[in-house]
Scaffold this motif. Structure first.
Motif, mmCIF file in Angstrom:
data_model
loop_
_atom_site.group_PDB
_atom_site.id
_atom_site.type_symbol
_atom_site.label_atom_id
_atom_site.label_comp_id
_atom_site.label_asym_id
_atom_site.label_seq_id
_atom_site.Cartn_x
_atom_site.Cartn_y
_atom_site.Cartn_z
ATOM 1 N N GLU A 1 41.863 48.150 36.034
ATOM 2 C CA GLU A 1 40.932 47.810 34.970
ATOM 3 C C GLU A 1 40.939 48.947 33.950
ATOM 4 O O GLU A 1 40.946 50.123 34.306
ATOM 5 C CB GLU A 1 39.535 47.678 35.584
ATOM 6 C CG GLU A 1 38.479 47.230 34.615
ATOM 7 C CD GLU A 1 37.166 46.928 35.325
ATOM 8 O OE1 GLU A 1 37.036 47.225 36.514
ATOM 9 O OE2 GLU A 1 36.268 46.378 34.670
ATOM 10 N N SER B 1 36.604 44.374 41.072
ATOM 11 C CA SER B 1 37.389 45.617 41.100
ATOM 12 C C SER B 1 37.331 46.265 42.472
ATOM 13 O O SER B 1 38.321 46.807 42.965
ATOM 14 C CB SER B 1 36.867 46.601 40.055
ATOM 15 O OG SER B 1 36.955 46.034 38.774
ATOM 16 N N ASP C 1 43.689 43.729 37.298
ATOM 17 C CA ASP C 1 42.242 43.753 37.156
ATOM 18 C C ASP C 1 41.874 43.547 35.682
ATOM 19 O O ASP C 1 42.014 44.460 34.874
ATOM 20 C CB ASP C 1 41.691 45.087 37.669
ATOM 21 C CG ASP C 1 40.178 45.027 37.904
ATOM 22 O OD1 ASP C 1 39.554 44.052 37.432
ATOM 23 O OD2 ASP C 1 39.648 45.938 38.552
ATOM 24 N N GLU C 2 41.426 42.356 35.371
ATOM 25 C CA GLU C 2 40.975 42.006 34.020
ATOM 26 C C GLU C 2 41.937 42.458 32.920
ATOM 27 O O GLU C 2 41.564 43.246 32.048
ATOM 28 C CB GLU C 2 39.582 42.582 33.765
ATOM 29 C CG GLU C 2 38.577 42.071 34.779
ATOM 30 C CD GLU C 2 37.139 42.141 34.269
ATOM 31 O OE1 GLU C 2 36.950 41.966 33.057
ATOM 32 O OE2 GLU C 2 36.238 42.342 35.082
HETATM 33 MG MG LIG Z 1 35.747 45.356 37.378
#
Ligand SMILES: [Mg+2]
Ligand SMILES: Nc1ncnc2c1ncn2[C@@H]1O[C@H](COP(=O)(O)OP(=O)(O)O)[C@@H](O)[C@H]1O
Lengths: 423, 243
Positions: free
Chosen positions: B92, B50, B167-168
């Motif tokens: 995220e 991140s 992000d994820e």
């Molecule tokens: Mg992260």
């Protein structure tokens, strides 16, 4: 009631705790009485107060232990738990009907009121304006401003000093003072808006006090505690005083009417009413415009906003300056209505009162703020005998609000933004 | 490895360091993403994934090294200017505006390019995520997790980015939904948006991506094509359950 015995002990414990707390808090305040240079000990008073608190807390806890007490509390707070609801983009029918009625009432009413009620109503409208202005900052943009009174003072002194030094009339001073207040907002906001909630609150609080102290102590320029006088508005050069003071013709002479001091207040009220109406309209539009949407987004998630390309400082600054400008306008009206101002009108209590209006009104709801402003300014006038308890009642009302109605008396039905708003 | 030497990469990080106060989160990170690629960065929790994306947006700012986009050095650029260059971030945890409607969330995505293309872009986004169209007037906070992730991606696409950073996106979602999301990412890439995907879900990510990097404790440990990394014993052991 599952276990009556445990409910009883719990209530007793609650009561004991509250009692000790009350004693600690109230003891020094009401138990020690300053008498000349000596302190007299009157400990029986806080003891009595603490006892009253204990009994109250005990009964409250007991009530909460019963089904009925809980359901009562639940009913009070249930709706507050739900979030903001989203209404359709067009205003509800009832509102569309009410608007022309309210407008008509506002235009006709002042002609039938006594001077006293006129002045009360004008003051109420000034607070409506202040509430709407602070609402832009606190309710829409989510910036806690505890020194809003500073901009109110800038507006008021803008008129008074502008008239004194630059011979500005009401109509010239009105936009200039508004711009001056906005500039002050920008000046304060620029360094401060990078800060987060608590810091912002403290710095604005300080700013409000600084302005008041400057007004109080800069004797040569502001007149200090002696204050400064402010001119009344004119109607195309016609003055509303008995004899012309600023080189015009008195209104009553021009129209061959009998002199009536009410004319001035009716006129001020009508202008103020127009300004407030425009403001209500403007705030309503603002909420649907991209700017209003950006404020809301920034309030929700600053990080997401910045990654989407929003400059958080300028967006917050726009709200701050806009709120300051409205405060300045309100200040001009206050000065012209009073005819004379001094720094005591711009204490922290005013900021707190305006904030109370915004919070009671429901952080963001225009109707709520108008109602709260009217209630909080007219009610104390009606209940003059209880004036000493005003602050206490405010405090209690705010605490109760935060518990049971954290989103305000009037819950916001937020309109959704439509695509048209983007054009 | 298909390194494109000489010509400018779409996104390039060169020996980038980043820190939160005394905590060094990135150490000499170099990587690049070329136009049209899907590139993934995998790493364990706390590896600095991140942070790497945030550094592209200037928060935290790279303490040393350079970040270039389209050949231009953007290391010192203001956070809110990055989106205007054509880089969009799907953060995220989604970070949608939960009090606002789905439609309003999408409109927020157009801030960086203005409202000129709103209508055609909305149509495109709804083709990709029909669910969002059904929930246009619903508060975003009331959407399911998968729908919220779709909304976050759709919001990013509304800004017509040349490079999409994610992000994820699979975090906390059911396997079926994850598969849907990854299929959509392939579609997005096929439509011409370069995708840089940060994931812990290495299996899915490496299958989707042409190339990948492995980040360990703030340092790039490995890089290669998706298949190379999938076959790499170290990767298999650490990220794919050791089969
Ligand atoms: Mg992260
Ligand atoms: N705001 C922050 N302040 C201080 N340290 C942080 C902050 N954010 C992340 N870190 C630290 O930086 C390192 C990398 O974090 P992060 O980039 O979030 O990892 P990942 O996304 O790979 O899980 C971690 O050690 C984390 O504790």
């Amino acid at each position: 009631m599952a276990k009556p015995a445990s409910a009883l002990t719990k209530s007793l414990l609650d009561a004991l705790f509250s009692g000790v707390l009350a004693l600690v808090v109230l003891g020094p305040i009401s138990g020690l009485v300053l008498n000349g240079y000596q302190v007299r000990n009157e400990m029986q008073r806080p003891l009595l107060l603490a006892a009253a608190v204990m009994v109250g807390r005990f009964l409250f806890s007991l009530a909460l232990a019963t089904e009925r007490g809980r359901s009562l509390l639940g009913a009070l707070s249930a709706r507050a738990q739900q979030g903001v609801t989203v209404a359709e983009a067009s205003p509800p029918r009832s509102l569309r009907l009410a608007t022309p009625l309210l407008l008509a009432a506002g235009l006709i009413l002042p002609f039938f009121l006594s001077k006293y009620f006129l002045t009360v109503l004008i003051l109420a409208m000034i607070y409506v304006l202040l509430g709407l202005g602070l609402n832009i900052v606190v309710g829409l943009a989510g910036l806690l401003d505890l020194g809003y009174v500073a901009f109110y003072a800038v507006g008021a002194y803008g008129l008074a000093l502008g008239s004194q030094y630059l011979h500005l009339g009401f109509w010239t001073a009105l936009p200039l003072a508004a711009l001056l207040a906005a500039a002050c907002g920008g000046l304060l906001g620029f360094p401060v808006l990078r800060m987060h909630g608590d810091y912002l609150a403290i710095v604005t609080l300080g700013f409000g006090e600084i302005i008041r102290l400057v007004l109080n102590n800069w004797l040569d320029f502001t007149g200090g505690p002696n204050g400064a006088s402010a001119p009344p508005p004119t109607l195309f050069g016609l003055e509303f005083s008995r004899a012309a003071k600023y080189g015009g013709t008195p209104f009553h002479e021009y129209f061959h009417l009998e002199y009536n001091p009410n004319y001035k207040f009716i006129f001020i009220f009508l202008i103020l009413f127009a300004v407030v109406s425009l403001m209500v309209l403007f705030v309503g539009r603002l909420k649907q415009m991209p700017m209003g949407r950006t404020w809301e987004a920034l309030r929700e998630d600053e990080i997401a906003c910045r990654s989407l390309g929003i400059n958080h400082v300028t967006v917050k600054l726009s709200a701050f300056m806009m709120g300051a400008m409205v405060g300045g306008v309100a200040g001009v009206f206050f000065a012209t209505y009073q005819g004379f101002i001094n720094p005591t009108s711009f204490s922290f209590f005013e900021s707190a009162l305006i904030l109370a209006i915004v919070v009671l009104g429901g952080l963001g709801s225009t109707v709520g703020i108008v109602l709260a402003a009217l209630v909080l300014t007219i009610l104390p006038e009606m209940l003059r005998d209880f004036a000493e308890y005003r602050v206490l009642i405010f405090g209690v009302a705010m605490v109760l609000m935060m518990i049971w109605r954290p989103r305000g008396l009037i819950r916001i039905k937020r309109r959704s933004f439509d695509l048209e708003g983007l054009r | 490895m298909n390194e494109t030497q000489g010509g400018a990469h779409l996104l390039e990080l060169q020996e980038v360091d980043a820190a939160y106060g005394p905590v060094q989160a990135l150490k000499r990170v170099s990587l690049h993403v070329d136009a049209g690629e899907i590139v993934t960065l995998i790493g364990a929790n706390g590896a600095g994934k991140s942070t790497l994306l945030a550094t592209v947006f200037g928060e935290p700012r790279a303490a040393r090294g350079h970040i270039r986009f389209n050949g231009r050095d953007i290391t010192g650029i203001a956070t809110h200017e990055v989106a205007k260059l054509g880089i969009a971030l799907v953060p995220e945890g989604r970070r949608i505006f939960s009090g606002m409607t789905v439609e309003e969330n999408l409109l927020m995505g157009t801030i960086c390019i203005g409202p000129a293309h709103v209508e055609p872009d909305l149509i495109k986004v709804f083709e990709m995520f029909p669910r969002l169209k059904e929930r246009l007037r619903q508060r975003a906070g009331t959407l399911s997790g998968g729908e919220q992730q779709m909304l976050a991606i759709a919001r990013a696409l509304m800004g017509r980015p040349g490079l999409l950073l994610l992000d994820e996106p699979s975090l906390g979602l059911a396997p079926l939904v994850v598969r849907q999301i990854f299929e959509t990412l392939a579609e997005i890439a096929a439509a011409g948006t370069t995708v840089f995907l940060v994931e812990q879900n290495a299996n899915h990510a490496l299958r989707l991506a042409g190339r990948g990097y492995v980040l360990v404790n703030g340092e790039i440990r490995l890089s290669g094509t998706g298949n190379e990394l999938l076959a790499n014993p170290e990767v298999r052991k650490a990220y794919l359950g050791g089969h």
